[in-house]
Design a protein around this motif. Sequence first.
Motif, mmCIF file in Angstrom:
data_model
loop_
_atom_site.group_PDB
_atom_site.id
_atom_site.type_symbol
_atom_site.label_atom_id
_atom_site.label_comp_id
_atom_site.label_asym_id
_atom_site.label_seq_id
_atom_site.Cartn_x
_atom_site.Cartn_y
_atom_site.Cartn_z
ATOM 1 N N GLN A 139 1.214 -11.859 -6.029
ATOM 2 C CA GLN A 139 1.022 -11.364 -4.678
ATOM 3 C C GLN A 139 -0.446 -11.464 -4.299
ATOM 4 O OE1 GLN A 139 3.628 -10.443 -2.655
ATOM 5 N NE2 GLN A 139 4.803 -11.304 -4.375
ATOM 6 N N GLN A 146 -3.767 -9.754 -2.189
ATOM 7 C CA GLN A 146 -4.415 -8.600 -1.592
ATOM 8 C C GLN A 146 -5.614 -9.081 -0.788
ATOM 9 O OE1 GLN A 146 -3.818 -8.408 -5.237
ATOM 10 N NE2 GLN A 146 -1.793 -7.787 -4.492
ATOM 11 N N HIS A 160 5.223 -16.344 -8.132
ATOM 12 C CA HIS A 160 5.676 -15.016 -8.501
ATOM 13 C C HIS A 160 6.992 -15.146 -9.253
ATOM 14 C CE1 HIS A 160 6.192 -10.728 -8.448
ATOM 15 N NE2 HIS A 160 7.331 -10.827 -7.782
ATOM 16 N N ASP A 164 3.455 -17.619 2.048
ATOM 17 C CA ASP A 164 3.748 -16.439 2.837
ATOM 18 C C ASP A 164 2.474 -15.940 3.518
ATOM 19 O OD1 ASP A 164 5.806 -13.488 2.084
ATOM 20 O OD2 ASP A 164 5.277 -14.473 3.968
ATOM 21 N N TYR A 223 -0.050 -12.779 4.482
ATOM 22 C CA TYR A 223 -0.501 -11.504 3.947
ATOM 23 C C TYR A 223 -1.529 -10.897 4.894
ATOM 24 C CZ TYR A 223 1.741 -13.372 -0.201
ATOM 25 O OH TYR A 223 2.660 -13.905 -1.077
#
Length: 123
Positions: free
Chosen positions: A1, A3, A103, A110, A112
């Motif tokens: 993922q 951040q 992942h 995607d 974020y």
Amino acid sequence: QVQLVESGGDLVQPGGSLRLSCTASGSILSINSMGWYRQAPGKQRELVATITSGGMTNYAESMKGRCTISRDNAKKTVYLQMSSLKPEDTAVYYCNCNAEVVHRGMYYADDYWGQGTPVTVSS
């Protein structure tokens, strides 16, 4: 993922300048684009500027000539240099990143979002 951590938001007088920064981290294979969006009280989130990994930029019409978006691909960081700030620029500024990640053995791209950094332009 992925951040995203933004910084640089502040209280500034009309006509002043600010530089926002956003750094991405996580299991990133590559970044397709990064950008800045803002949301003023009572309004929808809107585009400020975006930049692709290849350097193509896109600016909101109201910001053209008053801001410059740039990136450091090695640092996975995007910057937004703003000048001639107006009270209408007051908003929470959000960093966006479209990245390719892995992942659990799956590869996908995607969008974020950071948590936002507030910018207030006022005397």
